[in-house]
Design an enzyme around this catalytic site. Sequence first.
Site, PDB file in Angstrom:
ATOM      1  N   GLU A 153       0.814  -1.215   0.000  1.00  0.00           N
ATOM      2  CA  GLU A 153       0.000   0.000   0.000  1.00  0.00           C
ATOM      3  C   GLU A 153       0.845   1.262   0.000  1.00  0.00           C
ATOM      4  O   GLU A 153       0.481   2.260  -0.647  1.00  0.00           O
ATOM      5  CB  GLU A 153      -0.970   0.001   1.189  1.00  0.00           C
ATOM      6  CG  GLU A 153      -2.153  -0.955   1.038  1.00  0.00           C
ATOM      7  CD  GLU A 153      -1.817  -2.409   1.288  1.00  0.00           C
ATOM      8  OE1 GLU A 153      -0.693  -2.675   1.783  1.00  0.00           O
ATOM      9  OE2 GLU A 153      -2.644  -3.291   0.995  1.00  0.00           O
ATOM     10  N   HIS A 202     -11.847  -5.273   8.703  1.00  0.00           N
ATOM     11  CA  HIS A 202     -12.557  -5.134   7.428  1.00  0.00           C
ATOM     12  C   HIS A 202     -13.834  -4.331   7.631  1.00  0.00           C
ATOM     13  O   HIS A 202     -14.822  -4.533   6.940  1.00  0.00           O
ATOM     14  CB  HIS A 202     -12.879  -6.498   6.818  1.00  0.00           C
ATOM     15  CG  HIS A 202     -11.665  -7.263   6.364  1.00  0.00           C
ATOM     16  ND1 HIS A 202     -10.865  -7.953   7.224  1.00  0.00           N
ATOM     17  CD2 HIS A 202     -11.105  -7.407   5.138  1.00  0.00           C
ATOM     18  CE1 HIS A 202      -9.871  -8.511   6.557  1.00  0.00           C
ATOM     19  NE2 HIS A 202      -9.990  -8.192   5.281  1.00  0.00           N
TER      20      HIS A 202
HETATM   21  C1  LIG Z   1      -1.600  -5.051   4.082  1.00  0.00           C
HETATM   22  C2  LIG Z   1      -2.689  -5.827   3.429  1.00  0.00           C
HETATM   23  N1  LIG Z   1      -3.116  -5.480   2.201  1.00  0.00           N
HETATM   24  C3  LIG Z   1      -4.115  -6.146   1.602  1.00  0.00           C
HETATM   25  C4  LIG Z   1      -4.721  -7.197   2.220  1.00  0.00           C
HETATM   26  C5  LIG Z   1      -5.875  -7.921   1.549  1.00  0.00           C
HETATM   27  N2  LIG Z   1      -5.514  -9.323   1.298  1.00  0.00           N
HETATM   28  C6  LIG Z   1      -5.877 -10.299   2.142  1.00  0.00           C
HETATM   29  S1  LIG Z   1      -5.243 -11.784   1.720  1.00  0.00           S
HETATM   30  C7  LIG Z   1      -4.526 -11.140   0.325  1.00  0.00           C
HETATM   31  C8  LIG Z   1      -3.712 -12.042  -0.548  1.00  0.00           C
HETATM   32  C9  LIG Z   1      -2.666 -12.738   0.251  1.00  0.00           C
HETATM   33  O1  LIG Z   1      -1.846 -13.508  -0.557  1.00  0.00           O
HETATM   34  P1  LIG Z   1      -0.654 -14.345   0.074  1.00  0.00           P
HETATM   35  O2  LIG Z   1       0.125 -13.489   1.018  1.00  0.00           O
HETATM   36  O3  LIG Z   1       0.082 -14.972  -1.037  1.00  0.00           O
HETATM   37  O4  LIG Z   1      -1.385 -15.436   0.988  1.00  0.00           O
HETATM   38  P2  LIG Z   1      -2.351 -16.628   0.507  1.00  0.00           P
HETATM   39  O5  LIG Z   1      -3.722 -16.090   0.487  1.00  0.00           O
HETATM   40  O6  LIG Z   1      -1.902 -17.094  -0.821  1.00  0.00           O
HETATM   41  O7  LIG Z   1      -2.211 -17.676   1.559  1.00  0.00           O
HETATM   42  C10 LIG Z   1      -4.771  -9.772   0.234  1.00  0.00           C
HETATM   43  C11 LIG Z   1      -4.303  -8.902  -0.858  1.00  0.00           C
HETATM   44  C12 LIG Z   1      -4.275  -7.516   3.527  1.00  0.00           C
HETATM   45  N3  LIG Z   1      -4.839  -8.498   4.240  1.00  0.00           N
HETATM   46  N4  LIG Z   1      -3.276  -6.822   4.097  1.00  0.00           N
END
Ligand SMILES: Cc1ncc(C[n+]2csc(CCOP(=O)(O)OP(=O)(O)O)c2C)c(N)n1
Lengths: 326, 351
Positions: free
Chosen positions: A60, A127
């Site tokens: 972000e 959220h």
């Molecule tokens: C700082 C932040 N930005 C955006 C999000 C929204 N978000 C939640 S899970 C996710 C994807 C996460 O991907 P990854 O770290 O690869 O974990 P996975 O879901 O594949 O286990 C996003 C963008 C968040 N939780 N925290």
Amino acid sequence: MAELTFLEALRQGIWEEMERDERVFILGEDVGAYGGAFKVTDGFSKRFGESRVIDTPISEAAIVGAAAGAAHMGLRPVAEMQFIDFISCAYDMLTNYVATARYRAGLSTPMVVRGPCGGYVRGGPFHSQNPEAAFLHTPGLKIVYPATVRDAKGLIKSSIRDEDPVLYLEHKWLYRRIKEQLPEGEEILTPIGQARIAREGKHLSIISYGATLWKSLEAADQLEKADGVSVEVLDLRTLLPMDDAAIVATVKKTNKVLIVHEDTRTGGIAGEIAARINEQAFEWLDGPIMRVTAHDVPIPYAPTLEDFVLPQTDDIVKAARWLAAY
Amino acid sequence: MALPATRPSGAVPSGAVLSADQLLELYYYLRLTRTLEERLVALYRQTKVIGGLFRSLGQEGESVASAYALERGRHRDILSPLIRNLGSLLVMGAQPIEILRQYMAKADSPTRGRELNVHFNDLEKGYLGQISHLGDMIPVMAGIALSFKLRAEPRVGLVYIGDGGTSTGTFHEGLNLAAVQRLPLVVIGEYNHWAYSTPPEKQFAVKDLAEKAKGYGVPSVTVDGNDVFAVYEATRFAVERARRGKGVHFIEVKTYRRKGHAEHDDQHYVPKTDLESWAKENDPIDRYTQRLLTADLITEGDLKDIDDRVRVEVDQATDACVNDPLPTSESALPGVYVDPPAADKLWFKVL
Ligand SMILES: Cc1ncc(C[n+]2csc(CCOP(=O)(O)OP(=O)(O)O)c2C)c(N)n1
Ligand SMILES: [Mg+2]
């Protein structure tokens, strides 16, 4: 005329601006082929291409910082926070870099940071947030918070055209819940800095914005029917800069003010509004300025807890009834 | 009983010694994770789960095996799981009923309905719940590890980060701090090929997450995340190294997210062929059991006994809480600070 949801109107607003002005581009997480977590940018990458609809890493601070740099160079970035709760990760960029740029360095930073905010959706502490108060205290930013379908469109378009950085807060509870007919072919531009009378009334004013605007309107209807109390409802629409004239006008008309917002009480926007009324319309008041807000706790997950913590229509009815009788 | 030292990749793990009981226990946690998640899906469809549901299907192996490499018990090692590390939580002693109550926001859930899913702690048992903001747990777990170091306790912290999560600033700051302080911290980077809809090539320009760690002077290794033994081995090595005061270690586990980001997501953006091949040829539980069966270390009967036991446990846990009440409204107020004991109930609530 076409009936649109809040989300569709927002989408249409960004779309029109991208059609109109090739400097406008989008960046954010999953905004491209996926079309955004809530589908606000669905179809954009197909129409405008991957260079104007940029899928970013989960960063972000980099999203906001890069938007600022591009904006200095004359582009018009629209940055999405997947949930507005994650704007805290870009707080430094926004408050230190972006907000001060014009004043300290004469830099123009025309950019929009937008994202879904708000509760009533069982989203839990991360959220459901309403971050406006954290940014209200930052000269250099503008904050808009539309409540209606028309303003969802009108304010995103005005925000994109604005010469300064605008934080555009969109309540996810409103996304698909409200619908409105919008004329096709009409250029809808809601001026930033102007509140709107959402309902005329005589006895008492409710000042609100976002999702609680609708709860305030519901409460006003109930009070009219049950108590014969005529409630005026002012929809702020822009929180920074605040429309003092509209606030003062409604106070002078009804002489009683209830401020309703979904954010927590202490340090919330209502405190600022109350101070302005004190300074500018104290003698017109026939009662204390009262607030209906969330309780001062993080937003909890369980429906029973969230419903208690966040302001409900019934709370507004009770509070307004009390104030009307004051 | 010594583990036969073969990996599908052909590499030979050194010195992993797991007893027959441990091999069965690992299977128990793998099966429990999958069965409990399947139960959560059923409850989600019945709208009994209040918020979203996030699956770890196909990733149970790395969660279970990495947690299993820790010293468990009161006041031993501490890990911080992400949303897809249900298996790690169970290994650390979280009870299925606690998970069920969390998802259903019950009054008696570990967070009393305040927080979602696996966002809860038991520092004595050894787990610290995440917050949603990705990356934040890296510096926090560095702090946990710092406390171990300052008190000269032979304890280790372990923290997970997704391939997407490694793009956050906090990940980098936390890892770097842990590196210069030589903290007893093991970081598991979960390369599951997706961050919501975003593939790795849009997330980072390196090939492996392990390369990122190297940039901070943190030793790192990439392992087959669906090979329970490989993950166990690698974590065991890193944990013991950290315990000896040698500092941070980063383990990248290559795996695959076989369900959408959450239940609402139909993952239309994921190639069907990938999903099929990972399910058919590379399921961590299938691979684990195949290997043990082939080596005659367990029997089909052993597996069936565990499957039955798990089913009964999950049934019993569900029955014991599914009709429990949600928290009372006013229980929302206490606990923001130690003192005063509760947030003010606002004036309009008492009119
Ligand atoms: C700082 C932040 N930005 C955006 C999000 C929204 N978000 C939640 S899970 C996710 C994807 C996460 O991907 P990854 O770290 O690869 O974990 P996975 O879901 O594949 O286990 C996003 C963008 C968040 N939780 N925290
Ligand atoms: Mg991932």
